[in-house]
Write a protein that holds these residues in place. Structure first.
Motif, PDB file in Angstrom:
ATOM      1  N   LYS A 178      23.047  13.107  53.398  1.00  0.00           N
ATOM      2  CA  LYS A 178      24.138  12.153  53.469  1.00  0.00           C
ATOM      3  C   LYS A 178      24.578  11.701  52.075  1.00  0.00           C
ATOM      4  CE  LYS A 178      24.509  11.982  57.937  1.00  0.00           C
ATOM      5  NZ  LYS A 178      25.703  12.557  58.600  1.00  0.00           N
ATOM      6  N   ALA A 179      25.886  11.484  51.950  1.00  0.00           N
ATOM      7  CA  ALA A 179      26.465  10.934  50.727  1.00  0.00           C
ATOM      8  C   ALA A 179      27.584   9.993  51.153  1.00  0.00           C
ATOM      9  CB  ALA A 179      26.989  12.053  49.817  1.00  0.00           C
ATOM     10  N   ASN A 180      27.241   8.747  51.428  1.00  0.00           N
ATOM     11  CA  ASN A 180      28.191   7.762  51.948  1.00  0.00           C
ATOM     12  C   ASN A 180      28.714   6.858  50.837  1.00  0.00           C
ATOM     13  OD1 ASN A 180      27.733   8.677  54.643  1.00  0.00           O
ATOM     14  ND2 ASN A 180      25.898   7.413  54.748  1.00  0.00           N
ATOM     15  N   PHE A 181      29.980   6.457  50.967  1.00  0.00           N
ATOM     16  CA  PHE A 181      30.612   5.603  49.958  1.00  0.00           C
ATOM     17  C   PHE A 181      31.295   4.411  50.625  1.00  0.00           C
ATOM     18  CE2 PHE A 181      30.433   9.701  47.853  1.00  0.00           C
ATOM     19  CZ  PHE A 181      30.156   9.387  46.529  1.00  0.00           C
ATOM     20  N   THR A 182      31.384   3.309  49.861  1.00  0.00           N
ATOM     21  CA  THR A 182      32.205   2.160  50.249  1.00  0.00           C
ATOM     22  C   THR A 182      33.506   2.229  49.459  1.00  0.00           C
ATOM     23  OG1 THR A 182      30.279   0.762  50.725  1.00  0.00           O
ATOM     24  CG2 THR A 182      32.377  -0.354  50.297  1.00  0.00           C
ATOM     25  N   ALA A 183      34.630   2.232  50.168  1.00  0.00           N
ATOM     26  CA  ALA A 183      35.946   2.349  49.539  1.00  0.00           C
ATOM     27  C   ALA A 183      36.502   0.967  49.210  1.00  0.00           C
ATOM     28  CB  ALA A 183      36.904   3.101  50.462  1.00  0.00           C
ATOM     29  N   ILE A 184      37.170   0.865  48.062  1.00  0.00           N
ATOM     30  CA  ILE A 184      37.742  -0.401  47.594  1.00  0.00           C
ATOM     31  C   ILE A 184      39.207  -0.177  47.268  1.00  0.00           C
ATOM     32  CG2 ILE A 184      37.615  -2.220  45.851  1.00  0.00           C
ATOM     33  CD1 ILE A 184      34.675  -1.239  45.377  1.00  0.00           C
ATOM     34  N   MET A 220      40.005  12.607  49.012  1.00  0.00           N
ATOM     35  CA  MET A 220      39.627  13.933  48.538  1.00  0.00           C
ATOM     36  C   MET A 220      38.186  13.893  48.041  1.00  0.00           C
ATOM     37  SD  MET A 220      40.247  17.091  47.979  1.00  0.00           S
ATOM     38  CE  MET A 220      42.031  17.258  48.188  1.00  0.00           C
ATOM     39  N   ILE A 221      37.340  14.711  48.644  1.00  0.00           N
ATOM     40  CA  ILE A 221      35.940  14.807  48.241  1.00  0.00           C
ATOM     41  C   ILE A 221      35.767  16.101  47.461  1.00  0.00           C
ATOM     42  CG2 ILE A 221      33.549  14.760  49.006  1.00  0.00           C
ATOM     43  CD1 ILE A 221      35.123  12.262  49.757  1.00  0.00           C
ATOM     44  N   GLU A 222      35.353  16.007  46.221  1.00  0.00           N
ATOM     45  CA  GLU A 222      35.173  17.179  45.369  1.00  0.00           C
ATOM     46  C   GLU A 222      33.708  17.349  45.006  1.00  0.00           C
ATOM     47  OE1 GLU A 222      37.743  16.695  42.037  1.00  0.00           O
ATOM     48  OE2 GLU A 222      39.562  17.197  43.168  1.00  0.00           O
ATOM     49  N   LEU A 223      33.235  18.600  45.047  1.00  0.00           N
ATOM     50  CA  LEU A 223      31.891  18.955  44.601  1.00  0.00           C
ATOM     51  C   LEU A 223      31.981  19.675  43.271  1.00  0.00           C
ATOM     52  CD1 LEU A 223      30.232  20.264  47.910  1.00  0.00           C
ATOM     53  CD2 LEU A 223      30.532  17.908  47.117  1.00  0.00           C
ATOM     54  N   ASN A 224      30.920  19.599  42.500  1.00  0.00           N
ATOM     55  CA  ASN A 224      30.932  20.224  41.181  1.00  0.00           C
ATOM     56  C   ASN A 224      30.905  21.752  41.241  1.00  0.00           C
ATOM     57  OD1 ASN A 224      28.258  19.843  42.208  1.00  0.00           O
ATOM     58  ND2 ASN A 224      27.422  20.426  40.214  1.00  0.00           N
ATOM     59  N   ASN A 225      30.695  22.335  42.431  1.00  0.00           N
ATOM     60  CA  ASN A 225      30.712  23.796  42.546  1.00  0.00           C
ATOM     61  C   ASN A 225      32.095  24.326  42.911  1.00  0.00           C
ATOM     62  OD1 ASN A 225      31.025  23.131  45.222  1.00  0.00           O
ATOM     63  ND2 ASN A 225      29.145  24.101  45.939  1.00  0.00           N
ATOM     64  N   VAL A 247      26.371  23.989  51.705  1.00  0.00           N
ATOM     65  CA  VAL A 247      26.137  24.382  50.312  1.00  0.00           C
ATOM     66  C   VAL A 247      24.824  25.146  50.198  1.00  0.00           C
ATOM     67  CG1 VAL A 247      27.474  22.448  49.398  1.00  0.00           C
ATOM     68  CG2 VAL A 247      25.041  22.162  49.816  1.00  0.00           C
ATOM     69  N   PRO A 248      24.697  25.986  49.152  1.00  0.00           N
ATOM     70  CA  PRO A 248      23.481  26.793  48.995  1.00  0.00           C
ATOM     71  C   PRO A 248      22.240  25.930  48.798  1.00  0.00           C
ATOM     72  CG  PRO A 248      25.255  27.653  47.636  1.00  0.00           C
ATOM     73  CD  PRO A 248      25.714  26.336  48.151  1.00  0.00           C
ATOM     74  N   VAL A 249      21.142  26.391  49.368  1.00  0.00           N
ATOM     75  CA  VAL A 249      19.872  25.708  49.223  1.00  0.00           C
ATOM     76  C   VAL A 249      19.457  25.709  47.749  1.00  0.00           C
ATOM     77  CG1 VAL A 249      18.440  27.760  49.564  1.00  0.00           C
ATOM     78  CG2 VAL A 249      17.543  25.508  50.209  1.00  0.00           C
ATOM     79  N   SER A 250      18.744  24.684  47.343  1.00  0.00           N
ATOM     80  CA  SER A 250      18.204  24.526  45.984  1.00  0.00           C
ATOM     81  C   SER A 250      19.265  24.228  44.934  1.00  0.00           C
ATOM     82  CB  SER A 250      17.408  25.768  45.559  1.00  0.00           C
ATOM     83  OG  SER A 250      16.336  25.999  46.454  1.00  0.00           O
ATOM     84  N   SER A 251      20.527  24.036  45.357  1.00  0.00           N
ATOM     85  CA  SER A 251      21.578  23.775  44.376  1.00  0.00           C
ATOM     86  C   SER A 251      21.606  22.299  43.986  1.00  0.00           C
ATOM     87  CB  SER A 251      22.936  24.197  44.928  1.00  0.00           C
ATOM     88  OG  SER A 251      23.200  23.570  46.164  1.00  0.00           O
ATOM     89  N   ASP A 252      22.234  22.018  42.855  1.00  0.00           N
ATOM     90  CA  ASP A 252      22.441  20.651  42.375  1.00  0.00           C
ATOM     91  C   ASP A 252      23.905  20.290  42.593  1.00  0.00           C
ATOM     92  OD1 ASP A 252      19.804  20.624  41.509  1.00  0.00           O
ATOM     93  OD2 ASP A 252      20.321  21.310  39.504  1.00  0.00           O
ATOM     94  N   ILE A 253      24.149  19.261  43.383  1.00  0.00           N
ATOM     95  CA  ILE A 253      25.511  18.939  43.799  1.00  0.00           C
ATOM     96  C   ILE A 253      25.872  17.520  43.370  1.00  0.00           C
ATOM     97  CG2 ILE A 253      27.066  18.606  45.764  1.00  0.00           C
ATOM     98  CD1 ILE A 253      26.420  21.502  45.214  1.00  0.00           C
ATOM     99  N   THR A 254      27.091  17.371  42.841  1.00  0.00           N
ATOM    100  CA  THR A 254      27.675  16.063  42.527  1.00  0.00           C
ATOM    101  C   THR A 254      28.866  15.835  43.446  1.00  0.00           C
ATOM    102  OG1 THR A 254      26.988  16.175  40.211  1.00  0.00           O
ATOM    103  CG2 THR A 254      28.746  14.625  40.759  1.00  0.00           C
ATOM    104  N   VAL A 255      28.872  14.710  44.160  1.00  0.00           N
ATOM    105  CA  VAL A 255      29.938  14.375  45.109  1.00  0.00           C
ATOM    106  C   VAL A 255      30.836  13.313  44.483  1.00  0.00           C
ATOM    107  CG1 VAL A 255      30.475  13.627  47.454  1.00  0.00           C
ATOM    108  CG2 VAL A 255      28.322  14.839  46.992  1.00  0.00           C
ATOM    109  N   THR A 256      32.134  13.609  44.387  1.00  0.00           N
ATOM    110  CA  THR A 256      33.090  12.691  43.767  1.00  0.00           C
ATOM    111  C   THR A 256      34.263  12.446  44.708  1.00  0.00           C
ATOM    112  OG1 THR A 256      32.530  13.581  41.579  1.00  0.00           O
ATOM    113  CG2 THR A 256      34.541  12.260  41.755  1.00  0.00           C
ATOM    114  N   PRO A 257      34.461  11.215  45.196  1.00  0.00           N
ATOM    115  CA  PRO A 257      35.634  10.899  46.031  1.00  0.00           C
ATOM    116  C   PRO A 257      36.818  10.466  45.166  1.00  0.00           C
ATOM    117  CG  PRO A 257      34.082   9.080  46.080  1.00  0.00           C
ATOM    118  CD  PRO A 257      33.514  10.106  45.135  1.00  0.00           C
ATOM    119  N   MET A 258      38.038  10.751  45.662  1.00  0.00           N
ATOM    120  CA  MET A 258      39.246  10.387  44.922  1.00  0.00           C
ATOM    121  C   MET A 258      40.372  10.097  45.913  1.00  0.00           C
ATOM    122  SD  MET A 258      41.138   9.925  42.224  1.00  0.00           S
ATOM    123  CE  MET A 258      40.071  10.479  40.897  1.00  0.00           C
ATOM    124  N   LYS A 259      41.055   8.976  45.694  1.00  0.00           N
ATOM    125  CA  LYS A 259      42.236   8.635  46.495  1.00  0.00           C
ATOM    126  C   LYS A 259      43.160   7.797  45.624  1.00  0.00           C
ATOM    127  CE  LYS A 259      43.547   6.395  50.921  1.00  0.00           C
ATOM    128  NZ  LYS A 259      44.386   7.500  51.448  1.00  0.00           N
TER     129      LYS A 259
END
Length: 327
Positions: A191-197, A55-60, A76-88
């Protein structure tokens, strides 16, 4: 604008009145100008295999689930500030076995160190910031199905793929990035890539997606347990001792009780009570120690015979567990 109120009455008078007020239309997410940017990424494990159902969640408030290719994408809207949080946080036993306990034990004893920061993060089952015997206890409880989750932890953790550990031999001492921030978005195809553990899995056999199929187990040979043949009568108590035929560092399997034998007690040899869990008619066991096991009694099961049953002489083979033992 004028805001009117009308009275509906039985005398057909129908009085009404209004006041003047204002409506201010705001574009809080900068959506009205139509400018969007593409923000996407991919979730892979240390071996580069795609991880699905993250599950990928954004702060918006936006969210998406990765498919079997491990990818996700947002507009996502231009000029916005985004936080990407993965969850499993599912299938906690995926890839977790006694072999992992063996490797973590060697790491703790400094006999054979885990060779990557991601494996060390996986070994920290209780998310305490260090690897200890407490983690071994937590992982064994999951293997034996005593627990359905790790304490203070999820079944998966994620690290920013671009993050470089200051000291790869001490990753748990670092505040490594588990989210990705993208501020004032102006470019496309960010891009917002993650390594899963997979927590608890240090030998990398967790199944990350449905394409790869079920997880496997790698064993070096078979462990044969020796036990004496018995003929019992209904109402008689009898004991079955399990003696190892070779030196082994660990084993894991589940036995199914026969309907005509009722388990009374488990008596330990080289095992302890923490190496077992009884669930209905199943007896699950997980053991690992650096001791000599050849010709040693590992444990004894004491039963009550509910009907006369002569014990079969033919060995029962549990191929998927890499074990064989006499019934």
């Amino acid at each position: 604008i004028q805001l009117w109120v009308n009275e509906l009455s039985n005398d057909n008078v129908n009085n009404s009145d209004y006041c003047v007020t204002f409506i201010e239309v705001q574009d809080n997410l900068d959506a009205c100008d139509g400018s969007k940017v593409s923000l996407g990424g991919k979730i892979t494990n240390e071996e580069g295999e795609s991880v699905e159902d993250v599950m990928i969640e954004l702060n918006n408030g936006m969210s998406a689930m990765t498919s079997n290719d491990g990818e996700f994408n947002f507009s996502v809207p231009v000029s916005s500030d985004i936080t990407v949080t993965p969850m499993k946080n599912d299938d906690v036993t995926n890839g977790v076995s006694t072999f992992d306990l063996l490797q973590i034990s060697k790491h703790i004893l400094n006999v054979e160190r885990l060779d990557s920061p991601y494996k060390m993060i996986a070994a920290d089952a209780n998310r305490s910031g260090n690897i200890s015997t407490v983690d071994l206890i937590a992982i064994r409880k999951v293997i034996l199905r005593v627990a359905t989750e790790f304490p203070n932890n999820t079944s998966w953790r994620f690290v920013d793929k671009d993050y470089i550990f200051a000291n790869a031999n001490e990753p748990l001492k670092e505040n490594f990035k588990e989210i990705i921030n993208r501020n004032n978005l102006t470019s496309t195809d960010l891009k917002a890539n993650f390594t899963a553990i997979k927590i608890g899995d240090v030998n990398g056999d967790a199944v990350p997606n449905s394409i790869l199929g079920v997880d496997g187990r790698t064993f070096n040979g078979s462990l044969n347990f020796k036990s004496q043949e018995k003929e019992v009568k209904a109402g008689e108590e009898f004991a079955v001792s399990f003696t190892a035929n070779i030196d082994v560092e660990g084993f894991q399997f589940t036995m199914i009780q026969h309907e005509n034998a009722e388990l009374i007690a488990i008596e330990n040899g080289l095992t302890t009570d923490n190496n077992f869990n009884v669930i209905g008619n199943q007896i699950a066991t997980s053991w690992n120690e650096k001791v000599s096991t050849a010709d040693q009694t590992m444990f004894t099961l004491r039963f009550l015979a509910k009907a006369e049953k002569h014990r079969r002489k033919a060995p029962i083979h549990c191929y998927e567990l890499g074990l064989s033992f006499l019934e």
